[in-house]
Design a protein around this motif. Structure first.
Motif, short mmCIF file in Angstrom:
data_model
loop_
_atom_site.label_atom_id
_atom_site.label_comp_id
_atom_site.label_asym_id
_atom_site.label_seq_id
_atom_site.Cartn_x
_atom_site.Cartn_y
_atom_site.Cartn_z
N PHE A 86 0.85 -1.20 0.00
CA PHE A 86 0.00 0.00 0.00
C PHE A 86 0.88 1.25 0.00
CE2 PHE A 86 -2.70 3.31 1.82
CZ PHE A 86 -3.84 3.16 1.03
N TYR A 87 2.00 1.18 0.71
CA TYR A 87 2.95 2.30 0.67
C TYR A 87 3.44 2.53 -0.76
CZ TYR A 87 7.15 5.09 1.48
OH TYR A 87 8.11 6.08 1.43
N ALA A 88 3.75 1.43 -1.46
CA ALA A 88 4.21 1.55 -2.85
C ALA A 88 3.11 2.13 -3.73
CB ALA A 88 4.64 0.18 -3.37
N PHE A 89 1.87 1.72 -3.48
CA PHE A 89 0.74 2.25 -4.24
C PHE A 89 0.68 3.77 -4.11
CE2 PHE A 89 -3.77 3.59 -3.43
CZ PHE A 89 -4.14 3.77 -4.76
N VAL A 90 0.83 4.27 -2.89
CA VAL A 90 0.75 5.72 -2.65
C VAL A 90 2.02 6.41 -3.14
CG1 VAL A 90 0.58 7.51 -0.89
CG2 VAL A 90 -0.80 5.43 -0.69
N SER A 91 3.19 5.89 -2.76
CA SER A 91 4.46 6.55 -3.05
C SER A 91 4.78 6.56 -4.54
CB SER A 91 5.59 5.86 -2.27
OG SER A 91 6.84 6.41 -2.59
N VAL A 92 4.66 5.40 -5.19
CA VAL A 92 5.00 5.32 -6.61
C VAL A 92 4.00 6.13 -7.45
CG1 VAL A 92 5.33 3.76 -8.57
CG2 VAL A 92 6.11 3.09 -6.30
N SER A 93 2.72 6.06 -7.08
CA SER A 93 1.71 6.85 -7.80
C SER A 93 2.00 8.34 -7.66
CB SER A 93 0.31 6.53 -7.27
OG SER A 93 -0.03 5.18 -7.48
N ARG A 94 2.37 8.75 -6.47
CA ARG A 94 2.69 10.15 -6.22
C ARG A 94 3.91 10.58 -7.02
NH1 ARG A 94 5.76 12.87 -2.20
NH2 ARG A 94 4.97 14.96 -1.73
N SER A 95 4.94 9.72 -7.06
CA SER A 95 6.14 10.04 -7.83
C SER A 95 5.83 10.16 -9.31
CB SER A 95 7.21 8.96 -7.61
OG SER A 95 7.62 8.92 -6.27
N GLY A 96 5.01 9.24 -9.81
CA GLY A 96 4.62 9.30 -11.22
C GLY A 96 3.84 10.55 -11.54
N TYR A 97 2.95 10.94 -10.63
CA TYR A 97 2.15 12.15 -10.85
C TYR A 97 3.04 13.39 -10.86
CZ TYR A 97 -1.40 15.75 -10.16
OH TYR A 97 -2.18 16.87 -10.29
N ARG A 98 4.03 13.43 -9.97
CA ARG A 98 4.95 14.57 -9.92
C ARG A 98 5.80 14.64 -11.19
NH1 ARG A 98 6.59 17.32 -5.54
NH2 ARG A 98 8.78 17.14 -6.14
N ASN A 130 4.19 6.14 -17.14
CA ASN A 130 4.50 4.73 -16.87
C ASN A 130 4.68 4.46 -15.37
OD1 ASN A 130 4.98 3.24 -19.61
ND2 ASN A 130 5.92 5.23 -19.87
N VAL A 131 5.33 5.37 -14.66
CA VAL A 131 5.51 5.20 -13.22
C VAL A 131 4.16 5.28 -12.51
CG1 VAL A 131 6.53 6.20 -11.13
CG2 VAL A 131 7.87 6.07 -13.23
N LEU A 132 3.30 6.19 -12.95
CA LEU A 132 1.96 6.30 -12.37
C LEU A 132 1.18 5.02 -12.59
CD1 LEU A 132 -0.26 7.99 -11.00
CD2 LEU A 132 -0.83 8.92 -13.25
N ALA A 133 1.30 4.43 -13.78
CA ALA A 133 0.60 3.18 -14.07
C ALA A 133 1.07 2.05 -13.15
CB ALA A 133 0.82 2.79 -15.54
N ILE A 134 2.39 2.00 -12.91
CA ILE A 134 2.94 0.98 -12.00
C ILE A 134 2.42 1.20 -10.59
CG2 ILE A 134 5.06 0.15 -10.92
CD1 ILE A 134 6.49 0.66 -13.58
N GLY A 135 2.38 2.46 -10.16
CA GLY A 135 1.91 2.77 -8.81
C GLY A 135 0.46 2.36 -8.61
N ILE A 136 -0.39 2.68 -9.56
CA ILE A 136 -1.81 2.32 -9.44
C ILE A 136 -1.98 0.81 -9.43
CG2 ILE A 136 -4.05 2.44 -10.62
CD1 ILE A 136 -3.23 5.22 -11.62
N ALA A 137 -1.18 0.09 -10.23
CA ALA A 137 -1.29 -1.37 -10.30
C ALA A 137 -0.95 -2.02 -8.97
CB ALA A 137 -0.38 -1.90 -11.40
N PHE A 138 -0.15 -1.34 -8.13
CA PHE A 138 0.19 -1.89 -6.82
C PHE A 138 -1.03 -2.08 -5.94
CE2 PHE A 138 4.83 -1.25 -7.20
CZ PHE A 138 5.26 -2.36 -6.49
#
Length: 370
Positions: free
Chosen positions: A57-69, A137-145
């Motif tokens: 869940f941390y990866a879902f939030v963190s990676v999605s946030r990084s991708g959005y930024r 692509n990073v946002l897509a990975i984050g959401i998939a988590f």
């Protein structure tokens, strides 16, 4: 923090894959039931899966946030900023051309500074375009988590959020996104190694007579890193952009003027040192590429096994891609390899700064030339 959590997440997954500590409470769903009663089949969730789910869940939030930024601040918004600055620079250049008719004696330093600023803006525009694509692509990975997080609670065994098909689709999205990132890892690794040789060659021939023709990269090497405001995730007010651009160009012109008079021998020595560090960065990027390729190929096995469940009717190329292993073994081995590769990666991320610092002499000044 992200690297630490990545290490913990994949280390726990590796423990689960190899059934380490299998005789402990970590694998007992009854322990989980003491604290919360889940409906079936979520009631099969073990304490180990709970721990894994927290990191997912941390990866879902963190990676999605990084991708959005990356997509917004480092991509779209930066592209807008670069375009405004280039327009402002084009307008000021026309004004300077009119003035030059009256005064044709411009200092070489101002001319070089003007060129470097424009080249830097164009270069950052290209970087912003790349950041936009990478961010997607990073946002897509984050959401998939989120589906991996749900899978730890056996949610994918139900028909919620798409069930097992939702999980497989999420894994497929991650694989496609990771494939593009693998390309950039390959490109960056080659770029760092090429940069290392370019720095070494430049350090040997650097002299005041060469300053007039230096590139943006070479200027950055000489001042130990040049980071104007348009390279950062900054968002200055539109009214202040022109003044900040003008001040940045004046600062560059002042530094160029100093280099035109004399280039300190320490500059060459520092660039040679940085060339060795750049070479290390290149090899490290290739190591990241190797580890992520193992992860990519390993996790792909789960997708292939899902879509080709009948081993007897599997095409020959699918059997070859699974190394002629039975589906169950290929699925387990793929996950084990992927989890282990992503356990090693954060270790390299965390230890790399120590290696880089050990490559620098203790007497080397840490301050950068403004």
């Amino acid at each position: 923090m992200d690297a630490v959590v990545q290490f913990v997440r994949n280390a726990l997954c590796t423990i689960k894959n190899f059934s380490f500590l299998s005789d402990t409470f970590l694998y007992d769903p009854k322990v989980t039931a003491k604290y919360y009663t889940f409906p079936s089949p979520l009631d099969q969730t073990t304490p180990l899966e709970i721990f894994i789910s927290v990191t997912q869940f941390y990866a879902f939030v963190s990676v999605s946030r990084s991708g959005y930024r990356l997509l917004t601040k480092g991509g779209v918004k930066k592209l807008q900023l670069i375009q405004r600055l280039l327009n402002a620079k084009d307008k000021s250049r026309k004004d300077e051309t009119k003035k030059s008719k009256e005064n044709k004696t411009e200092a070489v330093s101002e001319s070089v500074a003007r060129r470097l600023v424009i080249e830097s803006l164009v270069k950052e525009g290209d970087a912003a375009a790349r950041s936009t694509f990478v961010g997607i692509n990073v946002l897509a990975i984050g959401i998939a988590f989120f589906w991996l997080f749900a899978n730890s609670y056996h949610v994918t065994s139900t028909d919620w959020i798409g069930g097992i098909y939702g999980l497989i689709h999420a894994l497929t999205v991650m694989e496609v996104a990771l494939l593009f990132l693998l390309y950039y890892m390959l490109k960056d690794g080659a770029g760092w190694i090429r940069k290392s040789f370019q720095m070494k060659a430049f350090a040997k021939k650097i002299a005041p007579s060469q300053i007039e023709n230096i590139t943006v990269e070479q200027y950055s090497w000489m001042v130990n890193g040049w980071s104007p405001f348009w390279t950062e995730f900054s968002n200055p007010s539109i009214g202040a952009e022109d003044k900040m651009l003008e001040k940045e160009e004046e600062a560059v012109a002042a530094q160029i003027a100093l280099f035109l008079k004399k280039v300190d021998p320490d500059v060459s020595e520092r660039i040679l040192l940085e060339s060795r560090i750049a070479l290390f960065e290149g090899y490290r990027e290739y190591l990241y590429l190797l580890l992520n390729f193992f992860a990519f190929y390993g996790y792909m096995a789960s997708i292939l096994v899902f879509y080709f469940q009948d081993e007897a009717s599997q095409p020959s190329y699918i059997r070859a891609m699974l190394f002629y292993l039975p589906n169950a073994e290929a699925d387990w081995l793929g996950n084990a390899v992927g989890d282990f590769a992503w356990t090693v990666e954060p270790v390299i991320i965390l230890t790399s700064p120590l290696i880089v610092n050990s490559m620098k002499p203790k007497a080397m000044s840490k301050k950068k030339v403004d």
